[in-house]
Motif scaffolding. Structure first.
Motif: not given
Length: 555
Positions: A356-367
């Motif tokens: 959404p335009t307003h909102g966010g989250f921590f994604i599952g993984n970063v490598s």
């Protein structure tokens, strides 16, 4: 206003609490008449204007509200469900040498028990919260001591390969030998599906130890030499320096709640959030002796680096997504913007509609060269509870849930992971796992246990109406469906095809959520910051009392 002792290393000892479950003194309860009503909305929880209405307007709306006309019936049904849940939770208790030491995973007599007759560390956490809030303290203490005894006194090996001394068991069972003696038989992953040692068990144990200490005011358990040693072993393994260039915790598939192959290898959000919370809890629990001080110094440094890394590289919102969409690749030097060399073409098509335009989250993984953009509920909620998420990020996570309610909550709370892996991707990532087919089990299945996490996060952010709404949905079916482990389908409409009935953490997740919503002051045992209860009047959500509690960060 009543004040609870400051959480400054457990130097304070509140009055003792009866453990018979009937004369519990509600250590953290603050009655509405003792709480200052904050009329200025600017001092309330993060700005959500839809929660606030003029008090006269609220009274007018409520006078003819259909919800009020049926409130007695709804209340009766809800109370009956709560009673049934607590009775079922007590029936799941496991006895060892005459004392309750935990709860079994499930009591479904219609299918083979497999390992569902064991006490799982992660599964017991919501049970422990419910027992504490109901005044049954002894079982939580016994569980904590049983687990630490298994960590320190057993040989741990899988196919003759010794595990590190810090490893906590995933589960244990009470074993009766031919002579009639009782022993605790732990599983460190050697018998688990996939033979993966759990990384999350030790982290959950530290968090529960702090919750027990905070709730009871009894620091004697945390100060026991074996508990202090156990924490140092766990932390020493987690914060040791090696070849990894990131402050996050490297782990394999199957090491946490997502305990089957689901492509979470690397740095899964669930483990990183639990790691952050366990480090913060350990700062409050470790003694100020020579060894404790050394660990506290190392923990403090790791927390700073971990918070920076997670908030900067794992966070995704509309603006960050647009930046990644325009990334350049093959950048070299410390001024690189695309530090992990992520290919913009790897962005999944579903993400652009989901964000959404307003909102966010921590994604599952970063490598390196990889970002797993899937939503994982447990990791994001723990990020809120531990304050790994900033206040702005916590509010954005709840914005996302509210905006994507049908996808993440649907007809049974709550998606463990979204979206589901399908077709060729499912074959490659899961290895054609027949239990993790699309919209089933961990692959987009709905898990009622996550209700307690949604409730705790909603209260902390200042949106208890979201928790009330989710609980109302769950109450329509959970009890009549015999408390399934999980639900299948894109909307969570169907009881999981392999779901156990009378799943203990489904029962405990619901019960804990109800107890938290009834008395949010209980949440001080898992909140790590200075929060004060606020009375806020709202009639924007059916079924929500016009006078509700939640926490607001003290300024």
């Amino acid at each position: 206003m009543d004040q609870t002792p400051a959480d400054n290393g457990m130097t304070s000892h509140p009055p003792s609490i009866s453990t018979n479950g009937r004369d519990h003194s509600k250590l953290f309860r603050i009655k509405s008449c003792d709480v200052q009503v904050l009329h200025d909305q600017s001092t309330a929880a993060p700005s959500h204007h839809h929660l606030s209405k003029n008090l006269e307007q609220i009274d007018d709306e409520q006078e003819d509200s259909p919800t009020n006309k049926s409130s007695e019936l709804n209340s009766f049904e809800s109370n009956a469900t709560i009673t049934a849940a607590y009775e079922a939770l007590k029936e799941a208790q496991v006895q060892y040498k005459g004392h309750a030491v935990g709860t079994i995973a499930a009591r479904d007599s219609t299918v083979h028990a497999l390992n569902y007759d064991q006490v799982f560390v992660r599964d017991f956490f919501p049970s422990a919260l419910a027992f504490l809030m109901k005044g049954d303290l002894e079982i939580v203490k016994n569980f904590l001591l049983s687990i630490i005894s298994l960590q320190s006194s057993r040989e741990k090996e899988v196919d003759y390969f010794n595990l590190g001394a810090a490893v906590m068991p995933a589960s244990f069972k009470v074993f009766h030998d031919p002579l009639g003696n009782e022993n605790l038989l732990p599983d460190f992953g050697g018998n688990a599906i996939g033979r993966v040692a759990p990384i999350d068990s030790g982290l959950w144990w530290i968090i529960l130890l702090r919750a027990y200490t905070r709730f009871t005011g009894d620091s004697s358990v945390a100060e026991m030499p074996e508990c202090q040693k156990g924490m140092r072993l766990i932390l020493g393994s987690c914060i040791s320096e090696g070849y990894d260039t990131f402050p996050t915790l490297l782990c394999s598939d199957g090491c946490c709640m997502i305990d089957r192959r689901m492509g979470i290898y690397g740095y899964p959000i669930e483990i990183q959030a639990l790691f952050f919370m366990a480090l913060r809890c350990a700062l409050l629990l470790l003694k100020q002796d020579e060894e404790g001080k050394d660990f506290k110094d190392r923990i403090s440094k790791r927390l700073v680096a971990l918070a920076f890394h997670m908030r900067r590289y794992f966070w995704l919102d509309f603006h960050r997504l647009n930046d990644i969409y325009r990334y350049k690749t093959e950048e070299y030097s410390d001024t690189a913007v695309n530090k992990f060399n992520v290919m913009p073409d790897s962005l999944p098509s579903w993400l652009f509609d989901f964000m959404p335009t307003h909102g966010g989250f921590f994604i599952g993984n970063v490598s390196p060269a990889r970002m797993d953009f899937r939503w994982f509920s447990l990791g994001n909620f723990i990020a809120i509870l531990s304050s790994l998420a900033t206040p702005q990020q916590a509010a954005a996570i709840m914005d996302l849930i509210e905006d994507r309610w049908d996808e993440l909550v649907g007809e049974m709370p709550l998606k463990a992971c979204y979206p589901a892996l399908e077709s060729h991707e499912w074959k490659i990532v899961t290895g054609c796992d027949p239990k993790n087919t699309r919209w089933s089990y961990h692959n987009g299945g709905s898990w009622p246990v996550l209700l307690w996490l949604l409730t705790a996060a909603s209260i902390k952010v200042g949106r208890p109406q979201l928790a009330r709404r989710a609980i109302d949905i769950a109450e329509r079916r959970l009890k009549s469906d015999d408390w399934p482990e999980y639900y299948d389908g894109k909307q969570g409409r169907y009881i999981g095809k392999q779901a156990r009935k009378f799943q203990t953490w489904s029962i405990a997740g619901y019960l804990s959520a109800k107890l938290m919503l009834d008395d949010p002051t209980n949440l001080r045992m898992i909140f790590l910051d200075d929060f004060k209860p606020v009375v806020f009047r709202s009639a924007s959500t059916p079924g929500l009392s016009s006078e509700s509690f939640w926490y607001h960060p003290a300024v």
